[in-house]
Design a protein around this motif. Sequence first.
Motif: not given
Length: 360
Positions: A142-167
């Motif tokens: 959910r976008i957190a901003s001060d403009d019209a996008d505030d609260g909007k749902l968007q998808a994002f792509a992450f690289t494996p280095e940015q992700v912690e996996i909890d098995e």
Amino acid sequence: MIDAHITETVRLHAESMEKNGALCPEVLELIHDRGLFKLFVPKEVGGRMLGLPEALQVFEDAARADGSFGWLVQIGSGAGFFATVMEPGAVRQLFAHRNFYIAGSDRPMGTARKTPGGYKINGTWPFCSGASHASLFTATCRIASDDADDGKLQAFAFTPEQVEIDEDWNAFGLKATGSHIIHVADAFVPEHHRFDVADPHFHFDHPVYHYPFQPFATANIASTAVGIARHFFEASRTHIDRKQSSWMEKTPERYDQVNRLLAEHEAAFLRAREDFYNTVESSWHSHLEGSPLEESHLDAVVGCSKIVAQAGIGGAQAVLRHLGMDVIMEDHPLNRIYRDLHVASQHGLLVDMTGEAADL
């Protein structure tokens, strides 16, 4: 596409993969060699780009080899849809890798704060199948901003280095899918790795991308359950034949009775399977001809998907109770197939509105 070599290799490693909670390197190599995670990835970036009926048959055959293997082939291929919503440059950069696989979640369980050039992401998402071998992760925020996008749902792509996996994946079936929880903390994601799954641009195009998503996703998961159920009925027949001599000594009529029970439930399942594929084929042909798909047609695809899944799981439950004490052991192949079928069929898309299910 799922030939005898793949089936034999996957089944050879099925028990150890279940114990390890992930696909083994040999099986992953086969998947990457055959492009089995790329069935809905555009050919322009090295994908296979199959039509829906053809892909469903591959998903069934993969799940018939092994449930976890089939589940990951189906889930991994479904991520090809993101090619229609991500920027073309990002698709060419991220999707072309030989080991391409997207793990992630559409649950809005993260926040994205605007920062120069992109966003800072924080969040936690469960049930990310194939997390341990993913080349890319996607998740909804959910976008957190001060403009019209505030609260909007968007998808994002992450690289494996940015992700912690909890098995944390401790389900009693589909154990080798590694459907773990993932955490992202203060990760910077550039603007061009943001996308809106509800706003496709079709820079890469194919009829499958225009097929309505809910029946598409439901049919994909149903075909996986179908493959596991077929494996269960086939393995049950082998088990019954092996037990014939010992059963005949104690209860001579048992062999014939259990065989009849198996034949009855398998026949009902195969009729439901035929209806399922006929319904999907009919909708697909109408789709290719450019005819608008009526709501009743799409409802029929979803309905037949649920019916065939129920026929598989119901038949398996009825048969298993008559197969003896051997099959209650977790290391028995039939026990693993049965548990995988339960978990695959538990997906919310395959459960009737009157039932309850946890989404996978």
